[in-house]
Design a protein around this motif. Structure first.
Motif, PDB file in Angstrom:
ATOM      1  N   ALA A 278      11.704 -52.728  76.914  1.00  0.00           N
ATOM      2  CA  ALA A 278      10.438 -52.515  76.757  1.00  0.00           C
ATOM      3  C   ALA A 278      10.093 -53.079  75.356  1.00  0.00           C
ATOM      4  O   ALA A 278      10.499 -52.723  74.246  1.00  0.00           O
ATOM      5  N   ASP A 279       9.399 -54.217  75.401  1.00  0.00           N
ATOM      6  CA  ASP A 279       9.043 -55.054  74.063  1.00  0.00           C
ATOM      7  C   ASP A 279      10.544 -55.538  73.782  1.00  0.00           C
ATOM      8  O   ASP A 279      11.079 -56.060  74.671  1.00  0.00           O
ATOM      9  N   ASP A 280      10.876 -55.293  72.695  1.00  0.00           N
ATOM     10  CA  ASP A 280      12.190 -55.719  72.056  1.00  0.00           C
ATOM     11  C   ASP A 280      13.017 -54.732  71.858  1.00  0.00           C
ATOM     12  O   ASP A 280      13.993 -54.827  70.930  1.00  0.00           O
ATOM     13  N   THR A 281      13.121 -53.545  72.497  1.00  0.00           N
ATOM     14  CA  THR A 281      13.983 -52.491  72.648  1.00  0.00           C
ATOM     15  C   THR A 281      14.669 -52.178  73.912  1.00  0.00           C
ATOM     16  O   THR A 281      13.949 -52.348  75.121  1.00  0.00           O
ATOM     17  N   ILE A 282      15.599 -51.665  74.036  1.00  0.00           N
ATOM     18  CA  ILE A 282      16.376 -51.189  75.218  1.00  0.00           C
ATOM     19  C   ILE A 282      15.738 -49.531  75.477  1.00  0.00           C
ATOM     20  O   ILE A 282      16.006 -48.857  74.539  1.00  0.00           O
ATOM     21  N   THR A 283      15.362 -49.279  76.626  1.00  0.00           N
ATOM     22  CA  THR A 283      15.057 -48.017  77.144  1.00  0.00           C
ATOM     23  C   THR A 283      15.837 -47.320  77.917  1.00  0.00           C
ATOM     24  O   THR A 283      15.934 -46.250  77.939  1.00  0.00           O
ATOM     25  N   GLU A 284      16.764 -48.203  78.644  1.00  0.00           N
ATOM     26  CA  GLU A 284      17.508 -47.517  79.783  1.00  0.00           C
ATOM     27  C   GLU A 284      18.712 -48.387  79.607  1.00  0.00           C
ATOM     28  O   GLU A 284      18.901 -49.848  79.632  1.00  0.00           O
ATOM     29  N   ILE A 285      20.114 -47.813  79.660  1.00  0.00           N
ATOM     30  CA  ILE A 285      21.147 -48.412  79.848  1.00  0.00           C
ATOM     31  C   ILE A 285      22.082 -47.556  81.061  1.00  0.00           C
ATOM     32  O   ILE A 285      22.213 -46.583  80.937  1.00  0.00           O
ATOM     33  N   ASP A 286      22.368 -48.438  82.069  1.00  0.00           N
ATOM     34  CA  ASP A 286      23.091 -47.997  83.145  1.00  0.00           C
ATOM     35  C   ASP A 286      24.404 -48.723  83.013  1.00  0.00           C
ATOM     36  O   ASP A 286      24.768 -49.777  83.105  1.00  0.00           O
ATOM     37  N   VAL A 287      25.740 -47.793  82.829  1.00  0.00           N
ATOM     38  CA  VAL A 287      26.953 -48.491  82.587  1.00  0.00           C
ATOM     39  C   VAL A 287      27.628 -48.100  83.933  1.00  0.00           C
ATOM     40  O   VAL A 287      28.018 -47.043  84.458  1.00  0.00           O
ATOM     41  N   ILE A 288      27.991 -49.194  84.498  1.00  0.00           N
ATOM     42  CA  ILE A 288      28.609 -49.552  86.195  1.00  0.00           C
ATOM     43  C   ILE A 288      30.118 -49.633  85.638  1.00  0.00           C
ATOM     44  O   ILE A 288      30.389 -50.726  85.071  1.00  0.00           O
ATOM     45  N   ALA A 289      30.915 -48.753  86.254  1.00  0.00           N
ATOM     46  CA  ALA A 289      32.307 -49.285  86.307  1.00  0.00           C
ATOM     47  C   ALA A 289      33.100 -48.942  87.960  1.00  0.00           C
ATOM     48  O   ALA A 289      34.047 -49.311  88.118  1.00  0.00           O
ATOM     49  N   GLU A 290      32.321 -48.314  88.792  1.00  0.00           N
ATOM     50  CA  GLU A 290      32.791 -48.127  90.119  1.00  0.00           C
ATOM     51  C   GLU A 290      32.551 -49.214  90.994  1.00  0.00           C
ATOM     52  O   GLU A 290      31.788 -50.072  90.948  1.00  0.00           O
ATOM     53  N   PRO A 291      33.789 -49.798  91.483  1.00  0.00           N
ATOM     54  CA  PRO A 291      34.034 -51.120  92.160  1.00  0.00           C
ATOM     55  C   PRO A 291      33.002 -51.387  93.253  1.00  0.00           C
ATOM     56  O   PRO A 291      32.649 -52.624  93.312  1.00  0.00           O
ATOM     57  N   ALA A 292      32.658 -50.436  94.185  1.00  0.00           N
ATOM     58  CA  ALA A 292      31.697 -50.496  94.909  1.00  0.00           C
ATOM     59  C   ALA A 292      30.429 -50.879  94.196  1.00  0.00           C
ATOM     60  O   ALA A 292      29.493 -51.922  94.824  1.00  0.00           O
ATOM     61  N   ARG A 293      29.834 -50.297  93.137  1.00  0.00           N
ATOM     62  CA  ARG A 293      28.700 -50.764  92.576  1.00  0.00           C
ATOM     63  C   ARG A 293      28.745 -52.152  91.868  1.00  0.00           C
ATOM     64  O   ARG A 293      27.654 -52.822  92.046  1.00  0.00           O
ATOM     65  N   LEU A 294      30.069 -52.218  91.324  1.00  0.00           N
ATOM     66  CA  LEU A 294      30.084 -53.428  90.726  1.00  0.00           C
ATOM     67  C   LEU A 294      29.978 -54.807  91.752  1.00  0.00           C
ATOM     68  O   LEU A 294      29.204 -55.823  91.458  1.00  0.00           O
ATOM     69  N   SER A 295      30.362 -54.602  93.027  1.00  0.00           N
ATOM     70  CA  SER A 295      30.390 -55.676  93.873  1.00  0.00           C
ATOM     71  C   SER A 295      29.110 -56.089  94.610  1.00  0.00           C
ATOM     72  O   SER A 295      28.680 -57.001  95.084  1.00  0.00           O
TER      73      SER A 295
END
Length: 304
Positions: A278-295
């Motif tokens: 939002a504008d120049d800030t980060i409002t959400e961070i989704d950290v993904i490491a599950e192989p199925a989600r990465l693919s």
């Protein structure tokens, strides 16, 4: 490659040229393999093969050595894909490392520096290509090797090699997801977030985060029995500071069309951070490491 006897003069010529071209040959191998330690192994194998081959009919010795290295890397990629192997985090020392060379094995810091110089996102995309596509793209687009020289290495026609490089190029650039209209600004924020994390600059991290920012991490990130949820700029910044060790193998990438981060030690994607802005800030961070989600993510090079 047939084994032939070389004269002492030919051996010296080959030795001198191999050493002269070592940096170039390492660059080729690294882009093919995504691991500096594996690139060193490829150079060692290439030297052994080259030293046993006759060079009396070789007109372009530098080009020939590039071909030898590329063929070795292609075989390594095919073996890796067949066995489902990752590049080795540790390399067993070997007595033979090439002509008149002391043993040189890169440490993790060297790996990280090399990955930065090439681009973490590019290495991630290259890792998604077939071995033949990777060879065609790397040799042609990065080292200007003509397709009529690439084609015999992958047992294809020059036209097919050109098509393979073109497909790889589209993957590098992305394209199936509409790009973020504010991509330039988003990328600057992502770069600043990465820089602050690497430097351990807590205050800078907090300024990049919206006061009500939320972070979600799947169970494979830590790992943990349940997904992680954090809220608030201070709490999220503290979590980012805890991941400072991972940051050296992390780079800015396009993730589903907008700026994010990919953590890819030895060229293999392990974690992705998807940002919402939002504008120049980060409002959400989704950290993904599950192989199925990465693919399921579309990764591309942010400045392609």
């Amino acid at each position: 490659m047939q084994t032939q006897t070389q004269t002492p003069a030919q051996t010296q010529t080959l030795t001198d040229r191999f050493e002269e071209d070592r940096t170039h040959l390492r660059s080729v191998a690294y882009r093919m393999l995504g691991s500096l330690s594996e690139a060193e192994d490829a150079l060692q194998d290439a030297w052994l093969r080259a030293s046993r081959a006759g060079i009396s009919d070789v007109e372009n010795l530098g080009g020939w050595l590039t071909t030898v290295v590329a063929r070795v890397c292609l075989n390594m990629l095919r073996t890796r894909r067949t066995r489902g192997e990752d590049p080795l985090d540790e390399v067993t020392p070997d007595a033979e490392t090439g002509p008149d060379q002391e043993e040189r094995r890169p440490d993790p810091e060297q790996e990280a520096v090399m990955a930065d110089s090439v681009g973490h996102a590019l290495l991630v995309v290259l890792d998604t290509l077939s071995p033949a596509e990777r060879l065609a793209f790397v040799l042609h687009d990065m080292f200007a090797v003509p397709f009529d020289q690439i084609a015999p290495m992958i047992e294809r026609t020059p036209a097919t090699a050109r098509q393979m490089a073109s497909r790889a190029r589209r993957r590098v650039k992305g394209g199936t997801t509409a790009p973020d209209p504010d991509l330039s600004r988003r990328r600057q924020v992502a770069e600043a977030f990465l820089a602050a994390t690497r430097e351990g600059n807590f205050e800078a991290l907090v300024t990049l985060l919206h006061p009500d920012v939320v972070l979600r991490a799947d169970k494979a990130v830590v790992p943990s029995p349940e997904p992680i949820f954090l809220g608030g700029a201070v709490t999220v910044a503290q979590a980012a500071m805890a991941a400072i060790g991972r940051a050296r193998f992390t780079g800015v990438a396009l993730i589903n069309g907008t700026a994010g981060l990919t953590m890819a030690p030895y060229g293999r994607l392990r974690v992705a951070l998807r940002f919402t802005f939002a504008d120049d800030t980060i409002t959400e961070i989704d950290v993904i490491a599950e192989p199925a989600r990465l693919s399921e993510l579309e990764i591309a090079v942010a400045d392609a």
